[in-house]
Motif scaffolding. Structure first.
Motif, PDB file in Angstrom:
ATOM      1  N   LEU A  93      13.477  -8.070   8.300  1.00 26.30           N
ATOM      2  CA  LEU A  93      12.936  -6.852   7.711  1.00 26.30           C
ATOM      3  C   LEU A  93      11.529  -7.020   7.154  1.00 26.30           C
ATOM      4  CD1 LEU A  93      16.143  -5.410   5.991  1.00 26.30           C
ATOM      5  CD2 LEU A  93      15.288  -4.994   8.293  1.00 26.30           C
ATOM      6  N   ASP A  94      10.824  -8.056   7.604  1.00 28.07           N
ATOM      7  CA  ASP A  94       9.399  -8.155   7.297  1.00 28.07           C
ATOM      8  C   ASP A  94       8.641  -7.159   8.168  1.00 28.07           C
ATOM      9  OD1 ASP A  94       9.421 -10.348   5.417  1.00 28.07           O
ATOM     10  OD2 ASP A  94       9.963 -11.618   7.111  1.00 28.07           O
ATOM     11  N   VAL A  95       7.679  -6.465   7.576  1.00 25.93           N
ATOM     12  CA  VAL A  95       6.888  -5.509   8.340  1.00 25.93           C
ATOM     13  C   VAL A  95       5.696  -6.246   8.940  1.00 25.93           C
ATOM     14  CG1 VAL A  95       5.640  -3.326   8.291  1.00 25.93           C
ATOM     15  CG2 VAL A  95       7.610  -3.676   6.811  1.00 25.93           C
ATOM     16  N   LEU A  96       5.627  -6.241  10.252  1.00 24.02           N
ATOM     17  CA  LEU A  96       4.610  -7.005  10.966  1.00 24.02           C
ATOM     18  C   LEU A  96       3.390  -6.167  11.306  1.00 24.02           C
ATOM     19  CD1 LEU A  96       7.019  -8.887  13.417  1.00 24.02           C
ATOM     20  CD2 LEU A  96       6.305  -9.565  11.110  1.00 24.02           C
ATOM     21  N   ALA A  97       3.566  -4.848  11.419  1.00 21.97           N
ATOM     22  CA  ALA A  97       2.439  -3.950  11.701  1.00 21.97           C
ATOM     23  C   ALA A  97       2.867  -2.530  11.374  1.00 21.97           C
ATOM     24  CB  ALA A  97       2.006  -4.051  13.171  1.00 21.97           C
ATOM     25  N   TRP A  98       1.905  -1.653  11.151  1.00 19.81           N
ATOM     26  CA  TRP A  98       2.216  -0.248  10.885  1.00 19.81           C
ATOM     27  C   TRP A  98       0.962   0.575  11.090  1.00 19.81           C
ATOM     28  CZ3 TRP A  98       0.457  -3.441   7.174  1.00 19.81           C
ATOM     29  CH2 TRP A  98      -0.431  -2.950   6.242  1.00 19.81           C
ATOM     30  N   ASN A  99       1.130   1.879  11.218  1.00 21.03           N
ATOM     31  CA  ASN A  99      -0.045   2.730  11.285  1.00 21.03           C
ATOM     32  C   ASN A  99      -0.294   3.388   9.931  1.00 21.03           C
ATOM     33  OD1 ASN A  99       1.748   4.955  11.233  1.00 21.03           O
ATOM     34  ND2 ASN A  99       1.732   5.162  13.463  1.00 21.03           N
ATOM     35  N   ASP A 100      -1.468   3.982   9.794  1.00 23.77           N
ATOM     36  CA  ASP A 100      -1.876   4.497   8.488  1.00 23.77           C
ATOM     37  C   ASP A 100      -0.999   5.649   8.002  1.00 23.77           C
ATOM     38  OD1 ASP A 100      -3.900   2.687   8.092  1.00 23.77           O
ATOM     39  OD2 ASP A 100      -5.475   3.965   8.910  1.00 23.77           O
ATOM     40  N   LEU A 101      -0.447   6.425   8.927  1.00 24.19           N
ATOM     41  CA  LEU A 101       0.429   7.507   8.500  1.00 24.19           C
ATOM     42  C   LEU A 101       1.714   6.948   7.890  1.00 24.19           C
ATOM     43  CD1 LEU A 101       0.646  10.522   8.271  1.00 24.19           C
ATOM     44  CD2 LEU A 101       1.581  10.603  10.590  1.00 24.19           C
ATOM     45  N   ALA A 102       2.203   5.830   8.413  1.00 21.73           N
ATOM     46  CA  ALA A 102       3.360   5.172   7.802  1.00 21.73           C
ATOM     47  C   ALA A 102       3.013   4.677   6.404  1.00 21.73           C
ATOM     48  CB  ALA A 102       3.828   4.014   8.673  1.00 21.73           C
ATOM     49  N   ALA A 103       1.797   4.153   6.237  1.00 22.17           N
ATOM     50  CA  ALA A 103       1.377   3.683   4.922  1.00 22.17           C
ATOM     51  C   ALA A 103       1.302   4.843   3.929  1.00 22.17           C
ATOM     52  CB  ALA A 103       0.028   2.982   5.026  1.00 22.17           C
ATOM     53  N   GLU A 104       0.820   6.006   4.394  1.00 16.81           N
ATOM     54  CA  GLU A 104       0.756   7.164   3.515  1.00 16.81           C
ATOM     55  C   GLU A 104       2.150   7.659   3.151  1.00 16.81           C
ATOM     56  OE1 GLU A 104      -1.746   8.523   1.996  1.00 16.81           O
ATOM     57  OE2 GLU A 104      -3.213   7.159   2.912  1.00 16.81           O
ATOM     58  N   LEU A 105       3.066   7.588   4.094  1.00 18.52           N
ATOM     59  CA  LEU A 105       4.420   8.064   3.850  1.00 18.52           C
ATOM     60  C   LEU A 105       5.210   7.119   2.948  1.00 18.52           C
ATOM     61  CD1 LEU A 105       6.782  10.056   4.636  1.00 18.52           C
ATOM     62  CD2 LEU A 105       7.324   8.402   6.448  1.00 18.52           C
ATOM     63  N   LEU A 106       5.120   5.812   3.225  1.00 19.27           N
ATOM     64  CA  LEU A 106       6.001   4.833   2.586  1.00 19.27           C
ATOM     65  C   LEU A 106       5.376   4.101   1.412  1.00 19.27           C
ATOM     66  CD1 LEU A 106       7.428   3.324   5.889  1.00 19.27           C
ATOM     67  CD2 LEU A 106       8.509   5.028   4.415  1.00 19.27           C
ATOM     68  N   GLY A 107       4.059   4.140   1.297  1.00 18.74           N
ATOM     69  CA  GLY A 107       3.379   3.448   0.208  1.00 18.74           C
ATOM     70  C   GLY A 107       2.315   2.511   0.734  1.00 18.74           C
TER      71      GLY A 107
END
Length: 257
Positions: A93-107
């Motif tokens: 459950l380590d997050v290896l990559a994400w997009n900016d919309l995920a960062a805005e949604l999740l923190g």
């Protein structure tokens, strides 16, 4: 059910079942385990988990060849073109990559040091991340069940030891939920996220294994029909992002619920 009732339903003697339950020098066959799984009404995931644990006691475990979990460049590019929040999760459950919309949604992941870039450890942090979950305990049980499945496959993995050890020390809630021994192999689900700027967003999520790279999966969050789609577009607008396509992917994890 009482021990005697389970033994009778499984076609076992009460003495044999007691020794099996207590782990006293018993090596049950797969046929016995299948009968026991039927008696306990285990689902397919729980049945596979029990068989895997039992087989590990009957024969030496094969050597484990651990490789670093990586996000292919093609997957990183895909994240940049998705118009919805998406992350890549490792097996623990380590997050290896994400997009900016995920960062805005999740923190904002930038607030976390590397060792805390993990969905499960973020969930048990005493900060705003857990407040984003409409049903915190259900989410925690899902993540813990997924981690337990990964631990069963490689119990000595350093990352598994680190995550379970840290949370066991600092969180009584984690110890209580971990002691349930639930196991999950979730590939789809639904959740409501409390967002401080746009309110409650109802989302569905799907997990997609990365091709040629066992372990990591891409988790994509899509709005449920109704207001959620407008809320997600509003969130992107407030953050100065274009929801179609989604903003660039960045390495690292996101806060989560």
């Amino acid at each position: 059910m009482r021990r005697e009732e389970v033994a009778m339903l499984a076609g076992l003697s009460a003495d044999y079942y007691q020794r099996l339950e207590q782990g006293r020098n018993v090596r049950p066959s797969d046929a016995v385990l299948d009968s026991l799984a039927d008696a306990l009404e285990l689902d397919e995931i729980e049945r596979r988990h029990m068989l895997m644990l039992a087989r590990a006691t009957r024969q030496p475990a094969p050597p484990v060849h651990r490789r670093p979990e990586r996000v292919p460049q093609s997957t990183a590019r895909l994240l940049t073109h998705l118009g919805v929040p998406a992350v890549v999760l490792g097996r623990h459950l380590d997050v290896l990559a994400w997009n900016d919309l995920a960062a805005e949604l999740l923190g904002d992941p930038a607030a976390y040091p590397p060792e805390r870039r993990n969905f499960l450890t973020a969930l048990f942090d005493e900060d705003g991340s857990r407040l984003r979950c409409a049903d915190w305990e259900t989410t925690a049980l899902d993540y813990i069940g997924m981690l337990r499945a990964a631990v069963a496959a490689d119990p000595d993995h350093p990352r598994a030891v680190a995550v379970v050890g840290e949370l066991s020390i600092r969180s009584p809630e984690f110890r209580r939920l971990w002691a349930r021994h639930d196991v999950r192999e979730s590939v789809h689900g639904a959740k409501v996220i409390h967002h401080p700027r746009v309110g409650d967003i109802a989302l569905e999520w799907d997990a997609y294994p990365l091709p040629g790279n066992p372990g990591p999966v891409m988790v994509v969050f899509t709005p449920q029909p109704g207001a959620a789609d407008d809320q997600l577009r509003l969130l992107a607008s407030l953050a100065g992002l274009d929801a179609t396509p989604a903003p660039p992917a960045r390495p690292g994890p996101a806060q989560t619920c």
